[in-house]
Each structure stands twice: as C-alpha cells, then as structure tokens.
Scaffold this motif. Structure first.
Motif, PDB file in Angstrom:
ATOM      1  N   GLU A  31       0.668  -0.904  -0.018  1.00 54.78           N
ATOM      2  CA  GLU A  31       0.004   0.006   0.094  1.00 54.78           C
ATOM      3  C   GLU A  31       0.892   1.198   0.027  1.00 54.78           C
ATOM      4  O   GLU A  31       2.006   1.167   0.707  1.00 54.78           O
ATOM      5  CB  GLU A  31      -0.818   0.097   1.147  1.00 54.78           C
ATOM      6  N   GLN A  32       0.314   2.327  -0.581  1.00 57.19           N
ATOM      7  CA  GLN A  32       0.914   3.607  -0.645  1.00 57.19           C
ATOM      8  C   GLN A  32       2.488   3.559  -1.189  1.00 57.19           C
ATOM      9  O   GLN A  32       3.050   4.315  -0.193  1.00 57.19           O
ATOM     10  CB  GLN A  32       0.674   4.176   0.652  1.00 57.19           C
ATOM     11  N   MET A  33       2.857   2.921  -2.043  1.00 53.40           N
ATOM     12  CA  MET A  33       4.228   2.904  -2.232  1.00 53.40           C
ATOM     13  C   MET A  33       4.404   4.331  -3.134  1.00 53.40           C
ATOM     14  O   MET A  33       3.908   4.340  -4.169  1.00 53.40           O
ATOM     15  CB  MET A  33       4.521   1.796  -3.433  1.00 53.40           C
ATOM     16  N   VAL A  34       5.511   4.823  -2.904  1.00 52.49           N
ATOM     17  CA  VAL A  34       5.864   6.253  -3.067  1.00 52.49           C
ATOM     18  C   VAL A  34       7.579   5.963  -3.618  1.00 52.49           C
ATOM     19  O   VAL A  34       8.388   5.494  -2.590  1.00 52.49           O
ATOM     20  CB  VAL A  34       5.808   7.206  -2.346  1.00 52.49           C
ATOM     21  N   PHE A  35       8.180   6.642  -4.712  1.00 50.70           N
ATOM     22  CA  PHE A  35       9.164   6.689  -5.031  1.00 50.70           C
ATOM     23  C   PHE A  35       9.905   8.073  -5.308  1.00 50.70           C
ATOM     24  O   PHE A  35       9.112   9.024  -5.579  1.00 50.70           O
ATOM     25  CB  PHE A  35       9.331   5.904  -6.533  1.00 50.70           C
ATOM     26  N   SER A  36      11.172   8.363  -4.981  1.00 48.61           N
ATOM     27  CA  SER A  36      11.806   9.394  -4.781  1.00 48.61           C
ATOM     28  C   SER A  36      13.153   9.584  -5.056  1.00 48.61           C
ATOM     29  O   SER A  36      13.872   8.964  -4.099  1.00 48.61           O
ATOM     30  CB  SER A  36      11.156  10.289  -3.696  1.00 48.61           C
ATOM     31  N   ASP A  37      13.707   9.842  -6.331  1.00 55.61           N
ATOM     32  CA  ASP A  37      15.277   9.690  -6.254  1.00 55.61           C
ATOM     33  C   ASP A  37      15.833   8.615  -6.182  1.00 55.61           C
ATOM     34  O   ASP A  37      16.818   8.369  -5.490  1.00 55.61           O
ATOM     35  CB  ASP A  37      15.976  11.034  -5.531  1.00 55.61           C
TER      36      ASP A  37
END
Length: 775
Positions: free
Chosen positions: A153-159
């Motif tokens: 759930e709520q997987m977020v990618f950043s750099d």
C-alpha cells in the motif's frame, strides 16, 4: 459532521458532532449529536511513525437505541515523508544474497521500479519449512499452517528511493481452502534500488498494534530486512515476475525468526505484463531431462487417429502453434472416484517464444505470434487447478488453487501434446502422511493432450481430450489414479474469423429472404386491391399459419433489439456490426408480420360481409376439418419420432410448427377444392415466391453441412434448427413438397379447384339470393 480542536504539540485531534440524515445530505440530525472522535497523528511522518489512529465513540447510554460500539480507525498519514536513512549507501547490503537462482536473469533497469506496478499485486507468502510457530516471523500469527497473503500500500518513489507499507493478512488452513483472514500485520518499509544486482533493498519497521483498538502502536522493531527482484527468465519450476525475501538484519539483537519469501505473478491488467513502455523480452529455459521424458512416454502410445486411414490422417490439420490463444483452454478433470473439477491449461512458451500475457493467477492468454513450424516443438504450460483435488492427492497450498508447471513437446502434424508436470509436495508432512524424500517437487506426472483438427468438417467436435498419469509405483504416497481430461467446445481463432464470415452471410440471407417476403406479400396486396372478389376465397387458416411463422420468432427474440450483447466474444470482434444487422432483421420481420396481418384482416372482413350473421367460420369450418386430420397425424408422428431420438417432445412440437409453416399452401389447396374456386385467388409471385422463401433455408442448410460452410458458432441467425426440421432428408423433402403444393395450386387456379377429382362429397357453399321482385 464533526468539529473540534487540534493540538499541534501532541498531534491530537479531538472532535464532537452529529450524524447526517443520509449519505447525500449535509444537514445534521439534531437528534443524534452525541458523537465523539479522537485521532492521534504522528509528529513527523517517518518509517516508524507513519500511521494515524483514531476512535469514534457514542456518548449515549448503552441502553439507548442510538448507542453504537466504538469504531476504531487506522489510516496512513499523508504528510510529507521524511526518509530515515539520508545516505543512499546505507540501504545497500541489507541483504546481499540474491533471491532468484543463478540461471534466472533479472530486470536491472531502474525503470522497472517505476513502470512495473508490482506494488499493486497480491503476493503469496511461503514460510520456511523448518520453522515452528513464533520463530517463523516477527508476527503474532505465522507458520506453515497459516495462509498468508501480502499486499503493498501507498508505495512512493523519490530519487531512486521508495517507501510504503507491507500488509500481511493471515488465515488458518481449513480443508483445501483458507478461512477468512484472522489478523493483519503492518510493516512500514523504506529502501532504494540497486542497479548492479537488480534488487530493491529495504528495511522495515513492524508496527505492532497498528490494527488494534489502542491509539498507540509499538514501532521499535525496525530490524527487518527486505529485498525484491523482478525475473525475466522462466523455467519449469520458477515462473514468477516478483520474488522477495524477509529476514532479520545482520547483527540485530531482536527476536530471531526463520527467513521467509514471497512471490507474485505478472499482472496483465496494466499493459504488457504491467511493464509499461519498457516491456522486457521474457526468456524461457527448458529442462532437457523433462522434455526428453515427455517425448519418450508419448512414443509408445497410439495416435488418437490411429483408427483412421493414412490418407485421412494426411488430410487432417492441427493448430500450427502460431497463436497462444489456440492452445489455451478450460478443462474438466474426471477422477477415478467419479468426482469432477476444473482446470485451465495456459501456454507459457512455444520453442523460445514466451507468451507475454501469461498469467497463471487468473489463467488468461492472448494472441502472440511464434515462428511457423511443421516439426515437433518444445512447449510449456501452466495448469491451474481451481478446486479441491483429493483424486490427485495434492497437498494444501496457500492459495485457493494450485499451479502445475509442465513442459514437453507439441506435434503440429498430429495435434498431440506430451508433457512432464511437477507438483509441489513441500507441505505433505502437514497432512499426517509418511515423510517422503522427493524434495519440493514431484515431477513424475505425465500429461497427454490431443487437440482437435482445424478442418471444417470437425468443427462440430472441437474438444481437447487427454489424461494425467502418475509414473510412480502404486504404493508410493504420491501415486494417483488416472485422471481424464476433456475440454468444453474450443474456438480456434481461424475458425472464429470464419464464423464471423458465416454469420455475416446468414444475416445477408435473412435480410434477402425478408426483403423477398415483403415484395411477394406486396404483390398479393396489389392483386386483391385490383380483384377484391377473390378475398373471400383466400384461406384464413393458410394466412394464419403463415403469420404465426413470423410472429413467434419475433416475440421470442424481440428483446435482442434492446439487449446488451457485449458479453459475447464473437459479437465483440464484429465491432457492433452484428448487433446492427440483428436489429435490421427484427425490424424487417415485424414489417412482414404487419403486412400478413393486413392481408388476413382484409380476407376476414370480406368473408364476414358475404356470410352475414354466420361469420367467416361458415366457409372455413369444412377446410379446417379436412386439414385437422393430416395435421394431427403428421404432428403426432413427427413428435414421436423426434422425441424418441432426441428425448425432447417440446423440441419436436416446435419443429413441427415450422413444418406447418413450410406447407402453408395446404389449407388453401383444401379450400380451393371444397369451394370449387375458379380463377386466380393467390397471385403467382405470392404463392410461388413464398414457397421459394420457405424452401431457401433448407437449401442453405445443405450447403451449411458441407465442409466449406461448416462453422463452430451456434448462434443461428438463419435456418435455425430449433424452429424447423433440418437434416439431409428433410432438407430435400421440404423444398420438393413446397414445389409440389405450388404446382397443384397453379393447376387449381387454371383449371378449377376440383380439377383432380369429381367426387360428389364436397360441400358446396351457395348463398340464397334475395328476390328483387316487390313484396
């Protein structure tokens, strides 16, 4: 509706309010305002403080009818996430050992993390076989006897870094299926992508108590190491698009547990296996030993067509393997005990080409072109078993169905598939059986399939047949009795295209027939308008039978004009053209029916004017009595003969009704004879043309039975066998009968209704003339 106070220092939100009157209204119910809500927010959204917990309570007395039990709420904080590990190198080495075997290649492009929505899938958790209870995982509920699925759930990618939540849902085994989930454990994770090893390396915090009634939860266990990889190579026993591993971080002083893994399959609902614009070229690696074993077991068996002559076998054609869709099918498995179950055979690879839309989780296949072939080729299947299989002696698994991977050879010349299949036996000790030393897989299972020919002459018998056979000794605990495989009707894609051509042709035939009917009935209406004296001599019974022939199909199928046909695959391929043609056919049938009603009405009115108070029955009763006898005998014989053959008397009755419509001229012939008709009652285009229209479906059915016109689809739009007798004998007899009746009618109208006999028993219909002399 709630209002309250926010305390930024402690992250607490306290509110009170009222229930609204309904879900669409924003007006509060002033009689139900004793509601209190309390929420606890994290001060900083980090890996171990990332949940919002709350409780909704009633301030009423327990005995109050509006009182409700407390409602506990757990949510994910939407505040900006703060990564705990600032240095990217801190994520590397979380788990150095790879998740996949050495011969399996993995996707190493960072685009895989973003384009492949692996975090939208459900994974199957596989516990360590040697663990016992609490040493299986950090969770309260775990172990080999527990069925666990993992969702993200709520997987977020950043750099290059990512964070999200792993939800582990548990359920105890009961029989062959797991019970509803008993508990849920939440692990918050954050990590980074390693392009050298093709791994997502992460650490997680176990949020103990995240789903209980308390507003607090324990996040002190943050020594959970997690890695994921995305294979692009498939083999006999390794067919996953996502593999992961969970274990303790090296050097952790917290409670140890046995490392466990989780696996997931491709999800085609997000494009080509979900990889977006960077779809990888999947590879399949065959096991030479299993392929050779499958081929050797088939060499000793007889061909499914060994009883046919060599000349016949040479003419038979089978799927060449160009389309994966032709090779996948749903099958019925019949066990020696008599029980039955379902299975789906999904092709994974043919030679080196893999099915890019292979998904064993749902058993879907779509078209994919492979190279043209004439010799035996390697082939791989994934067999999905959807129910309980005591006949197979299969063990319980963590899903409601099991996958049997299989590979072997396919012969496009004979349509025969020979496979070696493997069954997972890792959980056999749980069933109280004798411990067996066969490893995790039992590959001593032989499968033989026989595909039907693609020749048009065999399209009425398109069914895959085969068998499962255990190669083990009967005393072996893994031995099972022979299992028979049979599919339902299958539809090769080539035949689907041919069927569309056939259906279009049937639609055209129907429209042409209806157009001719409108034209011929129009000729008769024009004829009676110029010669109104012939109206009383037209048989009402003949017109009534003909009218019913168009009314009954129209009434039974009228809803097709407004029905939703989107669920019919053949109609979907037609892009809506068939639906348009169907509406045209129904509307034209209605026009024919209304024209016949008009003709019937004109004849009835004219008979009433002549008969006076006696009505039209005065003229019709004698022909009706004569027609009733042959109708009764013919109907009885047809119903008995057809009913004995088909065991369905109702179908025989419906087909006899179609036969009566074909011979609609018979009542008119009897009427001409009884009334001693002189002159042209029915116009030549009407009786000859309508006889031709009624004979045309039978002529077409003879062509349809030939090899060129044979089809597999059974949505009839013309010459529907449910509404008439269709066989070689009937297709010959009915047109000849229609022609004979038309010739007799021609002679009656030319030489008089009694031209064939001078028998004096006929009823003479004379009417008293009113004296014109004055009284």
């Amino acid at each position: 509706m709630l209002k309250g106070l926010w305390f930024p220092g402690s992250g607490t939100l306290c509110m009170a309010g009222c229930f609204v009157q309904n879900s669409l209204s924003k007006v509060p119910d002033m009689n139900n305002c004793k509601v209190k809500a309390l929420f606890q927010f994290p001060e900083l959204n980090t890996i171990n403080h990332s949940l919002v917990k709350g409780i909704l309570q009633s301030k009423r007395d327990v005995l109050d009818p509006l009182f409700f039990e407390p409602i506990h709420i757990t949510a994910i904080s939407e505040a900006p996430y703060v990564f705990r590990k600032v240095d990217n190198n801190a994520y590397e080495g979380v788990l150095a050992r790879p998740n996949v075997p050495e011969h399996i290649n993995v996707w190493k492009d960072v685009a895989a993390v973003h384009d492949f929505p692996w975090y939208r899938q459900t994974f199957t958790v596989v516990w360590d076989n040697q663990c016992m209870g609490q040493d299986c995982s950090p969770f309260r509920v775990s172990g080999p006897t527990v069925s666990t699925v993992l969702s993200v759930e709520q997987m977020v990618f950043s750099d290059g870094r990512f964070h999200g939540f792993f939800l582990f849902r548990h359920g105890q085994f009961q029989g062959s299926h797991g019970s509803p989930h008993l508990d849920t454990d939440i692990v918050a994770i954050e990590g980074m992508w390693n392009a050298l090893t093709g791994q997502l390396s992460a650490f997680g915090c176990y949020l103990d108590g995240a789903t209980n009634s308390s507003l607090a939860y324990d996040s002190s266990d943050c020594d959970i190491a997690i890695t994921l990889q995305f294979p692009v190579t498939l083999d006999l026993t390794f067919r996953y698009s996502v593999v992961g591993r969970v274990e303790r971080k090296n050097g952790s002083g917290l409670k140890a547990f046995k490392p466990f893994s989780f696996t997931g399959h491709m999800d085609i609902s997000f494009g080509p296996i979900g990889w977006g614009s960077t779809s990888p070229q999947l590879e399949y690696v065959y096991t030479p030993k299993r392929v050779d074993e499958a081929q050797s077991h088939c060499q000793g068996s007889h061909s499914a067509h060994s009883d046919r002559s060599k000349i016949t076998r040479r003419k038979l054609k089978y799927p060449a393997g160009h389309l994966f869709a032709d090779l996948g099918f749903m099958a019925t498995l019949k066990y020696s005990s008599g029980s039955m179950s379902k299975a789906f055979f999904s092709p994974v690879a043919v030679n080196k080409r893999t099915n890019s839309h292979f998904n064993p989780a749902v058993g879907l296949v779509t078209s994919a072109v492979v190279s043209s072939m004439k010799m035996n080729v390697n082939i791989s299947y994934d067999i999905n078993l959807f129910e309980s299989f005591q006949g197979f002696k299969l063990v319980q698994n963590t899903t409601i169905f099991q996958h049997l991977p299989a590979e072997g050879v396919y012969s496009p010349r004979t349509g025969t598939v020979c496979l070696s299949a493997c069954r997972c036996v890792a959980l056999i000790p749980l069933l109280g059986q004798t411990q067996v030393d066969h490893g995790d897989w039992d590959c001593e299972t032989h499968i033989r399939l026989q595909y039907p020919p693609t020749n048009p002459g065999y399209l009425d018998k398109l069914q895959v047949t085969g068998e499962f056979v255990s190669l083990r000794n009967q005393k072996d605990p893994l031995y099972f009795d022979r299992v028979i495989i049979s599919s339902g009707p299958i539809f090769y894609e080539e035949q689907a295209a041919s069927s569309l051509i056939q259906i279009d042709f049937e639609m055209i035939m129907g429209i042409v027939s209806l157009t001719l009917s409108i034209l011929f009935i129009g000729f008769q209406l024009y004829h009676v308008r110029k010669n109104p004296k012939v109206l009383p001599q037209m048989s009402l019974l003949a017109l009534f039978v003909l009218t019913l022939g168009y009314l009954i199909p129209l009434v039974l199928n009228f809803e097709a004009i407004f029905s939703n046909r989107s669920k019919q695959n053949v109609l979907e391929w037609s892009d809506g053209w068939l639906e348009i043609n169907e509406v045209i056919v129904r509307l034209m049938t209605m026009v024919v029916f209304l024209l016949l009603v008009c003709l019937l009405h004109l004849s009835r009115v004219s008979k009433c004017e002549i008969s006076g108070s006696e009505g039209p029955w005065q003229m019709e009763k004698a022909p009706f009595r004569v027609c009733l006898i042959p109708y009764m005998f013919a109907g009885l014989i047809a119903i008995v003969i057809y009913g004995i053959k088909q065991s369905n008397f109702l179908d025989g009755l419906k087909r006899f009704a179609g036969l009566a419509v074909d011979f609609f001229l018979f009542p008119q012939l009897v009427g001409n004879y009884v009334w001693e008709v002189q002159g042209t009652v029915l116009s030549f285009p009407f009786y000859m043309g309508m006889s031709f229209v009624r004979s045309l479906p039978h002529v077409y059915d003879i062509l349809r039975r030939s090899e060129f016109f044979s089809i597999r689809d059974r949505r009839y739009y013309y010459a529907n066998p449910n509404w008439d007798f269709y066989s070689t004998a009937w297709d010959t007899a009915i047109p000849c009968g229609c022609l004979l009746l038309a010739l007799i009618l021609f002679c009656q109208q030319r030489y008089g209704g009694s031209c064939f006999t001078q028998t004096p028993w006929r009823q003479r219909n004379t009417y008293k003339q009113i004296s014109m002399s004055p009284i």
